[in-house]
Design a protein around this motif. Sequence first.
Motif, short mmCIF file in Angstrom:
data_model
loop_
_atom_site.label_atom_id
_atom_site.label_comp_id
_atom_site.label_asym_id
_atom_site.label_seq_id
_atom_site.Cartn_x
_atom_site.Cartn_y
_atom_site.Cartn_z
N ALA A 86 -72.29 68.63 -15.09
CA ALA A 86 -72.50 68.16 -13.50
C ALA A 86 -71.14 68.40 -12.96
N LYS A 87 -69.76 67.71 -13.69
CA LYS A 87 -68.72 67.62 -13.00
C LYS A 87 -67.68 67.69 -14.12
N LYS A 88 -66.51 68.41 -13.77
CA LYS A 88 -65.58 68.84 -14.89
C LYS A 88 -64.27 68.18 -14.28
N VAL A 89 -63.65 67.06 -14.72
CA VAL A 89 -62.69 66.31 -14.14
C VAL A 89 -61.19 66.54 -14.97
N PHE A 90 -60.38 67.22 -14.64
CA PHE A 90 -58.97 67.48 -15.36
C PHE A 90 -57.95 66.51 -14.72
N ILE A 91 -57.37 65.89 -15.80
CA ILE A 91 -56.17 64.87 -15.51
C ILE A 91 -55.24 64.92 -16.12
N ASN A 92 -54.14 64.43 -15.74
CA ASN A 92 -52.74 64.50 -16.18
C ASN A 92 -52.32 66.02 -16.11
N VAL A 93 -52.75 66.75 -15.29
CA VAL A 93 -52.73 68.32 -14.80
C VAL A 93 -51.14 68.48 -14.61
N PRO A 94 -50.49 69.34 -15.61
CA PRO A 94 -49.10 69.77 -15.31
C PRO A 94 -49.24 70.74 -14.26
N TRP A 95 -47.71 71.24 -13.63
CA TRP A 95 -47.92 72.17 -12.35
C TRP A 95 -48.25 73.69 -12.87
N TRP A 96 -47.90 73.95 -14.14
CA TRP A 96 -47.95 75.38 -14.39
C TRP A 96 -49.41 75.58 -14.73
N TYR A 97 -50.29 74.64 -15.03
CA TYR A 97 -51.94 74.66 -15.25
C TYR A 97 -52.52 75.00 -13.87
N LEU A 98 -52.15 74.37 -12.57
CA LEU A 98 -52.36 74.61 -11.31
C LEU A 98 -52.07 75.81 -10.85
N ALA A 99 -50.88 76.50 -11.34
CA ALA A 99 -50.30 77.97 -11.14
C ALA A 99 -51.44 78.84 -11.59
N VAL A 100 -51.92 78.62 -12.91
CA VAL A 100 -52.56 79.72 -13.48
C VAL A 100 -54.10 79.61 -12.66
N ASN A 101 -54.44 78.35 -12.64
CA ASN A 101 -55.79 78.27 -11.78
C ASN A 101 -56.07 78.73 -10.33
N ARG A 102 -54.68 78.72 -9.88
CA ARG A 102 -54.67 79.59 -8.50
C ARG A 102 -54.96 81.03 -8.57
N MET A 103 -54.47 81.55 -9.77
CA MET A 103 -54.62 83.03 -9.94
C MET A 103 -55.95 83.30 -10.20
N ILE A 104 -56.74 82.59 -11.31
CA ILE A 104 -58.26 82.76 -11.54
C ILE A 104 -59.12 82.28 -10.63
N SER A 105 -58.90 81.50 -9.72
CA SER A 105 -59.76 80.75 -8.76
C SER A 105 -60.55 81.94 -8.02
N PRO A 106 -60.06 82.95 -7.49
CA PRO A 106 -60.83 83.97 -6.80
C PRO A 106 -61.90 84.82 -7.60
N PHE A 107 -61.78 84.99 -8.88
CA PHE A 107 -62.76 85.32 -9.84
C PHE A 107 -63.85 84.07 -10.02
#
Length: 589
Positions: free
Chosen positions: A414-435
């Motif tokens: 129902a919901k997926k919550v990522f906590i204590n997220v480092p900056w590099w994880y967000l960088a990768v997530n932005r790259m795969i987000s369009p897919f």
Amino acid sequence: MAQETIPPTSAEPTPPPTDVVIVPESDPTPPAPEEKPTVKETPASDEKKSEPEKETKPEPETEMPQSVSFKEESNLVSDLSDSEKKALEEFKQMIVSAIKNREFELPPPPPVVEEEKPKTEETKAEEPKAEESKTEEPKADEPKTEEPKAEEAKTEELKTEETKVEEPKEEESKTEETVIEEPKTEEKEVVIEEDGAKTVEAIEETVVPVSSTATGTTPEDTEVAAKEEAFPPAAQDQPVEEVAAALEEVSIWGVPLVGDERTDSVLLKFLRAREFKVKDAMTMLKNAVLWRKQFGIESLLEEDLDLQEMNRVVFTCGVDRENHPVCYNVYGEFQNKDLYEKAFGDEEKRQRFLKWRIQYLEKGIINQLDFKPGGVCSMVQVTDLKNSPSLGKHRSVTKQAVTLFQDNYPEFIAKKVFINVPWWYLAVNRMISPFLTQRTKSKFVFAGPSKSAETLFRYIAPEQVPVQFGGLYREGESDFMISDAVAEVTIKPSSKHIIDLPLSENSLLVWELRVLGAEVSYGAEFVPEAEGGYTVIVQKTRKLALADEPVIKGSYKTGETGKVVLTIDNTTSKKKKLLYRTKTKCSAE
């Protein structure tokens, strides 16, 4: 979508699929800093490895992606649109047809390979016999041809020439005999005497297909006849429920695919996972049922895999504000090398860990979800990326688990919550987000270290959140239960917050509180209601530091009426989140 993931890695930190439920994921070795900043093209030297860590201390909280609000769809048929209802009915009819045709059964192992092996052995056994007969015939002729000693050399040459000429003739005659005589039943008796039981079996195998073709029956006719026996034509006109009752029950997660009040909830998961494309949903459902049989899910539920330590990595605790069970994945636990080796040390251990993860997910679905109309049939998953390990031996099992969860556990998150997220994880997530689809992205929530607890509280009440993630839940707590509500207060910078707790005569007041971020002063005193009474210092004012116990407990027992006053003084320039709850008991207790 059934999300159950395995520890995300620094090199492949893609968010777990939205088709997986509760999952462990991690690595035993400490995360290598050079692997985390994946945006860098060249690796840094050993001396520079510590530099990225220093640079990442200021968290880019303001750049955290905000997920679009996602509202979970209803599993009530009455809430579906007309097109969705039509798709569901069509799906049900396809399932009934598939059950009739035994499409949910594993195909039997191919018998051809097993039959060919004995045949080859029989032919090999027959060949030496034929050779023996060939070699024996010339020997039998030797005593018949006796000539003078002077002509021995010539006769030997003639004999060799004769055998060369005679051998092919014998072979030709033998082949002709077999071609002509095999169909005859009289020849069977002769072969029995000469070659034994094996040859009889070989002849019977060759005669059977000939007799079937002779009678005019074909493999197609045989298959049709078998189906008619299993499913009489009269069954075609019976209601779906009656037909299903006459067939072998096909179920998934303990829910029959036909004729049960919980069936619609299960079928809607597969339809939504394939955007209500019925044929695609049918393929997904069929593959999931066959995979479960092939993998041995039923027997796996009873298997002891000896991985109790993994309960620190993946565990379920409490429910969210909408009553979904909450599963936590703590990847940092795999920093323990012994734990990591036990899970990912070699291929056998990795496969055992994968089985444990699937077993944990299956038990969670069966024990915690309710597929009845209007019931809760999905989970909330919290993934803690603090100290998440770098890429290691778990790469292969992570990919395998992600694929299995996506294909076989649709729409369980129902919901997926990522906590204590480092900056590099967000960088990768932005790259795969369009897919990713908008539906999938709307289920993801990201929070950096300083915002993790506050983000969790938006979806999960503090009393349901474990203490290590900012809440008040602790195992073994005797004074408060997980159902005892917690009050939340925001203390402004450079301000003081006072809490008055009334206390009746001959009673015991118990309280506990927590200030996220600490660095505040805390004190407690009892003020009697009677005039002229003396104020009693219950807790001398002291400063709460980050190193102190996160939860502060206190109690006060009195024989007179009054109140306990709690004072929290925030002298910092940042606002603070205060959590507290109280309980009054009779002093006799």
